[in-house]
Design a protein around this motif. Structure first.
Motif, short mmCIF file in Angstrom:
data_model
loop_
_atom_site.label_atom_id
_atom_site.label_comp_id
_atom_site.label_asym_id
_atom_site.label_seq_id
_atom_site.Cartn_x
_atom_site.Cartn_y
_atom_site.Cartn_z
N PHE A 139 0.81 -1.31 0.27
CA PHE A 139 -0.09 0.05 0.29
C PHE A 139 0.78 1.27 0.09
N VAL A 140 2.10 1.23 0.51
CA VAL A 140 2.66 2.60 0.51
C VAL A 140 3.66 2.66 -0.74
N ALA A 141 4.19 1.57 -0.92
CA ALA A 141 5.33 1.53 -1.89
C ALA A 141 4.60 2.44 -3.42
N PRO A 142 3.36 1.87 -3.78
CA PRO A 142 2.65 2.26 -4.87
C PRO A 142 2.56 3.86 -4.74
N LEU A 143 2.12 4.35 -3.68
CA LEU A 143 1.90 5.71 -3.44
C LEU A 143 3.33 6.72 -3.79
N ILE A 144 4.37 6.11 -3.25
CA ILE A 144 5.54 6.64 -3.40
C ILE A 144 6.04 6.75 -4.78
N GLN A 145 5.65 5.46 -5.32
CA GLN A 145 5.89 5.43 -6.80
C GLN A 145 5.12 6.26 -7.72
N LEU A 146 3.84 6.46 -7.40
CA LEU A 146 2.98 7.42 -7.89
C LEU A 146 3.78 8.64 -7.98
N LEU A 147 3.97 9.25 -6.80
CA LEU A 147 4.41 10.58 -6.40
C LEU A 147 5.96 10.74 -7.25
N LEU A 148 6.74 9.67 -7.41
CA LEU A 148 7.86 9.99 -7.97
C LEU A 148 7.75 9.90 -9.37
N LEU A 149 6.87 9.21 -9.73
CA LEU A 149 6.75 9.19 -11.38
C LEU A 149 6.00 10.45 -11.65
N GLY A 150 5.13 10.66 -11.12
CA GLY A 150 4.23 11.88 -11.20
C GLY A 150 5.20 12.94 -11.71
N TYR A 151 5.95 13.23 -10.64
CA TYR A 151 7.01 14.42 -10.85
C TYR A 151 8.30 14.13 -11.63
N THR A 152 8.77 13.08 -11.52
CA THR A 152 10.10 12.70 -12.33
C THR A 152 9.74 12.36 -13.93
N ALA A 153 8.91 11.43 -14.03
CA ALA A 153 8.70 11.06 -15.41
C ALA A 153 7.98 12.14 -16.25
N ASN A 154 8.71 13.43 -16.09
CA ASN A 154 8.04 14.56 -16.55
C ASN A 154 8.80 14.73 -17.66
N THR A 155 8.03 15.07 -18.98
CA THR A 155 8.56 15.19 -20.36
C THR A 155 8.41 16.67 -20.55
N ASP A 156 7.95 17.30 -19.84
CA ASP A 156 7.65 18.77 -20.20
C ASP A 156 9.22 19.47 -19.78
N VAL A 157 9.34 20.38 -21.19
CA VAL A 157 10.73 21.08 -20.83
C VAL A 157 10.47 22.43 -20.47
N LYS A 158 10.95 22.67 -19.19
CA LYS A 158 11.05 24.14 -18.74
C LYS A 158 12.31 24.40 -18.24
#
Lengths: 365, 245
Positions: free
Chosen positions: A27-46
């Motif tokens: 239950f905790v690991a997926p949430l961390i993954q979601l947070l991490l991926l949501g922020y890091t797997a970011n293909t926007d270029v700024k």
């Protein structure tokens, strides 16, 4: 039958709840993954750090540079490195882009000649480099229109549908939801069966009059439920935290997810019939997950994959489910728009599930 | 007297290796039958075939009158099985384990409660029945496993080295329980490495490298081979066989 399944489910839940480490992993690991991926797997270029070398120093050249720095795409970096040594700046990561405005920039434009500007981008990350170049082109053409006072004969009105700001997080979160459901249900089912075989309790169960369907259902229903619970938590999190717009139909999403489970549970059971130890099971499911992820279109669009490898993606059930989940969440797709994917997924699920079901026999090999 | 277990030239091969080689024997109802043999002799393979866990390569066999090929599911209803490894759930309490197996055996709620009560009484489980099975000492675990195997009042009990790693006091108590069960009419088919235990059996058979080399009443066998103890008999029979080959 119902009572046996219920007893098995209760037993399975007791075990999951008592295993604190497992509980956290589920239950905790997926949430961390979601947070991490949501922020890091970011293909926007700024925040492209840019060094501007303005040799013209005119009103016009300063105006041009300003048009670049007003947004948050390009950030001005003052550099004391001489232009001839600009590569040093790239190597030391002082900046990611360099713009050179020659002395005759404003003079040329006033005389109606093209004002040439040099622009270099760090191509270490090919993806963000081409996006940065794209931004630069757009800004330049807007600047041209403003300065010359008349519009170019053809103006391209670009617009991005469904995800107007092209936010990659809107795209990633549904992907993560699909991935979570796959990995959790497959891995947990497979591990739960193999663990019982390893410690000998499966053998004990097999000398009881329990039927194979009851045994299998009792084993997989708890993990299907856990999978659904996780999917809901991830979705809720995506909607509340990342503000993902959910435009589709909830019942359709859950209904199709249920169909998808036949595939992942089937694969889980299948793996449990070919491996002997939990380590092997772990490795096998990891291998399958990686294959499923890479060829699902989660990170890279399938169209970008070489043609020969694209055929491989057709045997990946997650590829279909990924499209379904994203379609429903982002576009509000309905069943008639998704039926090729749904059909492929259902066929896949039925084949894998019945094959594994048959392989899983009540005798010890 | 009826036979509880019948084997007729029962054979199991794994590839080139013959684990069980044409074994024929009968176990009578209500008998305590000791199944002896060195490690790897094929005892567990025989038990697994009888319990319907493994299909024989050839030969015939029946348990409680049911054919081991065709009626393995019916056999399962009438037998209790305790394997070498402790195979209850260590992360469940004794009570939860018993309730779980009771549901698997389709006992009604009332029957199950009464059955757990009476087993807790006769096997002396009361003091630890609510503790996690994994936290129990080996001797207690084995009694709990026996209770699980007895929940559905099976006619035949298959015990595969039930007392391995158990201290002598517990072993003695375990055998007292088995005796009581046999008196009540349960057939007990037990493998063991302990020769003092084998002497408690009404009949024993000795298996060596997949074959049955001797069978009979322990005392009669000792007399027949003019040995002093069963231990001597066992060692001599097996080492004799080894040098023959």
């Amino acid at each position: 039958m119902i009572r046996t399944i219920w007893a098995l489910m209760q037993k399975e839940f007791h075990q999951v709840i008592r295993d604190r480490i497992m509980l956290r992993l589920i239950f905790v690991a997926p949430l961390i993954q979601l947070l991490l991926l949501g922020y890091t797997a970011n293909t926007d270029v700024k925040l492209i750090y840019t060094a501007f070398y303005d040799f013209d120093q005119s009103e016009l050249s300063r105006e041009y540079i300003r048009s670049f720095t007003v947004g948050d795409y390009f950030v001005r970096r003052t550099s004391d490195i001489p232009l001839v040594e600009a590569t040093k700046g790239f190597k030391e990561n002082k900046f990611n882009a360099v713009m050179v405005i020659p002395v005759d920039f404003s003079k040329n434009i006033q005389w109606g000649k093209p004002g040439k500007v040099g622009f270099m981008v760090d191509g270490t990350n090919a993806n963000s480099a081409s996006i940065a170049l794209g931004y630069a082109n757009i800004i330049t053409s807007q600047f041209n229109q403003r300065v010359s006072g008349f519009a170019s004969p053809v103006s391209l009105g670009g617009k991005i549908l469904y995800n107007p700001e092209a936010k990659s997080v809107y795209f990633m979160v549904p992907g993560i939801v699909a991935t979570l459901l796959t990995v959790i249900t497959m891995m947990l089912t497979c591990m739960a069966i193999v663990r019982e075989r390893e410690i000998g309790t499966l053998e004990q169960l097999m000398v009881t009059p329990i039927t194979t369907p009851a045994l299998l259902l009792g084993k997989i229903i708890p993990f299907a439920l856990i999978g659904f619970l996780e999917m809901s938590i991830a979705l809720a999190f995506g909607i509340i935290w990342f503000k993902i717009p959910f435009v589709g139909s909830w019942p359709l999403l859950y209904g199709l997810s249920f169909l998808f489970l036949f595939t992942t549970l089937g694969v889980g059971i299948f793996i449990s019939t070919v491996v002997k130890t939990q380590q092997q099971a772990m490795f096998f499911s990891w291998f399958f997950s990686l294959f499923a992820l890479m060829t699902s279109g989660f990170f890279t669009p399938i169209a970008n994959i070489p043609k020969s490898i694209q055929y491989l993606t057709y045997i990946n059930p997650l590829r279909y489910f990924m499209k379904i989940v994203r379609g429903i969440i982002m576009k509000g797709a309905s069943l008639d728009a998704l039926y090729p994917e749904v059909a492929a997924m259902v066929i896949f699920g039925l084949v894998v599930f019945s094959f594994s079901w048959i392989r899983f026999s009540k005798r010890v090999k | 007297m009826e036979n509880a277990v019948v084997m007729d030239r029962l054979t199991k091969r794994f590839g080139d290796f013959t684990a069980v080689d044409e074994i024929s024997m009968q176990v009578k109802k209500g008998e305590i039958f000791g199944f002896l043999g060195a490690n790897g002799a094929g005892k567990t393979t025989v038990i697994r075939m009888l319990c319907g866990l493994l299909l024989p390569t050839s030969g015939k066999g029946s348990v409680s009158g049911f054919d081991i090929y065709r009626d393995s599911e019916k056999i399962k209803q009438s037998i209790g099985y305790m394997s070498q490894k402790f195979s209850l759930y260590k992360d469940l309490t004794g009570q939860e384990n018993l309730r779980f197996y009771g549901s698997v055996y389709q006992l009604s709620k009332g029957d199950l409660r009464r059955r757990i009560d009476s087993l807790a009484e006769s096997l002396d489980l009361r003091e630890f029945i609510d503790r996690l099975a994994g936290s129990l000492p080996v001797g207690w675990r084995q009694r709990l496993a026996l209770a699980a195997a007895l929940l559905h009042s099976p006619q035949i009990l298959f015990l595969d080295e039930p007392t391995a790693g158990v201290d002598p006091v517990f072993r003695r108590r375990f055998w007292e329980i088995l005796y009581r069960l046999a008196e009540e009419g349960t057939t007990i088919f037990v493998t063991t490495h302990y020769m003092d235990e084998a002497e408690f059996c009404q009949r024993i058979s000795i298996m060596h490298r997949g074959r049955l080399i001797e069978m009979g009443n322990p005392q009669e066998l000792i007399r027949k081979y003019q040995q002093i103890t069963l231990q001597d008999l066992f060692v001599n029979l097996i080492s004799g066989k080894s040098t023959d080959e």
